[in-house]
Design a protein around this motif. Sequence first.
Motif, PDB file in Angstrom:
ATOM      1  N   LYS A  53       0.812  -1.221   0.000  1.00  0.00           N
ATOM      2  CA  LYS A  53       0.000   0.000   0.000  1.00  0.00           C
ATOM      3  C   LYS A  53       0.843   1.268   0.000  1.00  0.00           C
ATOM      4  N   GLN A  54       2.157   1.122   0.181  1.00  0.00           N
ATOM      5  CA  GLN A  54       3.053   2.277   0.173  1.00  0.00           C
ATOM      6  C   GLN A  54       3.366   2.697  -1.266  1.00  0.00           C
ATOM      7  N   LYS A  61      11.759  -4.504  -3.128  1.00  0.00           N
ATOM      8  CA  LYS A  61      11.695  -3.739  -1.878  1.00  0.00           C
ATOM      9  C   LYS A  61      10.932  -4.515  -0.810  1.00  0.00           C
ATOM     10  N   VAL A  62       9.849  -5.153  -1.217  1.00  0.00           N
ATOM     11  CA  VAL A  62       9.073  -5.946  -0.262  1.00  0.00           C
ATOM     12  C   VAL A  62       9.920  -7.088   0.279  1.00  0.00           C
ATOM     13  N   LYS A  63      10.612  -7.788  -0.590  1.00  0.00           N
ATOM     14  CA  LYS A  63      11.471  -8.890  -0.153  1.00  0.00           C
ATOM     15  C   LYS A  63      12.527  -8.406   0.839  1.00  0.00           C
ATOM     16  N   THR A  64      13.127  -7.264   0.535  1.00  0.00           N
ATOM     17  CA  THR A  64      14.162  -6.715   1.414  1.00  0.00           C
ATOM     18  C   THR A  64      13.610  -6.418   2.805  1.00  0.00           C
ATOM     19  N   GLU A  65      12.442  -5.794   2.846  1.00  0.00           N
ATOM     20  CA  GLU A  65      11.827  -5.452   4.133  1.00  0.00           C
ATOM     21  C   GLU A  65      11.439  -6.703   4.903  1.00  0.00           C
ATOM     22  N   MET A 193       7.598  -7.921  13.090  1.00  0.00           N
ATOM     23  CA  MET A 193       6.883  -8.175  11.842  1.00  0.00           C
ATOM     24  C   MET A 193       5.953  -6.999  11.537  1.00  0.00           C
ATOM     25  N   GLN A 194       6.563  -5.896  11.140  1.00  0.00           N
ATOM     26  CA  GLN A 194       5.826  -4.660  10.915  1.00  0.00           C
ATOM     27  C   GLN A 194       4.837  -4.773   9.756  1.00  0.00           C
ATOM     28  N   GLY A 195       5.128  -5.616   8.798  1.00  0.00           N
ATOM     29  CA  GLY A 195       4.260  -5.758   7.635  1.00  0.00           C
ATOM     30  C   GLY A 195       2.935  -6.436   7.922  1.00  0.00           C
ATOM     31  N   GLN A 196       2.828  -7.075   9.098  1.00  0.00           N
ATOM     32  CA  GLN A 196       1.582  -7.765   9.451  1.00  0.00           C
ATOM     33  C   GLN A 196       1.173  -7.406  10.880  1.00  0.00           C
ATOM     34  N   GLU A 197       1.154  -6.136  11.160  1.00  0.00           N
ATOM     35  CA  GLU A 197       0.847  -5.661  12.508  1.00  0.00           C
ATOM     36  C   GLU A 197      -0.541  -6.093  12.970  1.00  0.00           C
TER      37      GLU A 197
END
Length: 245
Positions: A53-54, A61-65, A193-197
């Motif tokens: 959503k960013q 970039k998603v993989k890196t994060e 796990m910031q991507g799935q808060e």
Amino acid sequence: MSDKKTALVISAHSADFVWRAGGAIAKHAKLGYDVTVVCLSYGERGESAKLWKQEGMTLDKVKTERRKEAENAASALGVHDIQFFDMGDYPLEFTRECKDKMVDVIRAVQPKFMFSHSKWDPYNTDHMNTTQFALETRMMAQAWGHNPGEKVLGAPQLYLFEPHQTEQMNWKPNIFLDISDVWDKKWAAIQCMQGQEHLWHFYENVAQNRGNHFRRNSGGQAGGKAATHAEGFEAIFPRTVDELD
């Protein structure tokens, strides 16, 4: 024969090992186990909605994060080694090359026990296909004719960790592990796990509920152990014992 205590987690996506077995990982790391985690994918397509959503987000970039999150969580839990196979997700595709690579890891680790997903998951076939992959590569690692001359695998138990919606998954726990003394480590890993808060407090509630089940099954009001948090697992293979308790 080495007496080193080892365990292996085969995780479909890069956060699964945290939600479902983070307590067991931290617990056994504290007990002196070298715990290896293999993430088959980063969950980059199907489990990273917050990142997508960013503005200007890309697959790389998603993989890196996601990798950073998983590495930080692994550090919080005391993981000995974390490996990323980068097989892609939604769907995971299990090539012979990936199977051979997994067998190499299993034989190198020689785990006393293994973890993976439930056998059935209609909501996320990556999960249940990962368990089939784990069973198949466990079998291959036991085969004397697979890469003859290597040390073959014994018969480690495969524990299936708790899926997201247990009633729909035909998953039935037959082991509860007290993780009260390492809950702070699991909670720290969860928050990595910031991507799935949106899942943080869900899995906090799961751990508390399983703590209740642990207390009930360890004696309840007649003298059960006062566990605050626990994890549930389903053992696939018969356990061999010398005495029943």
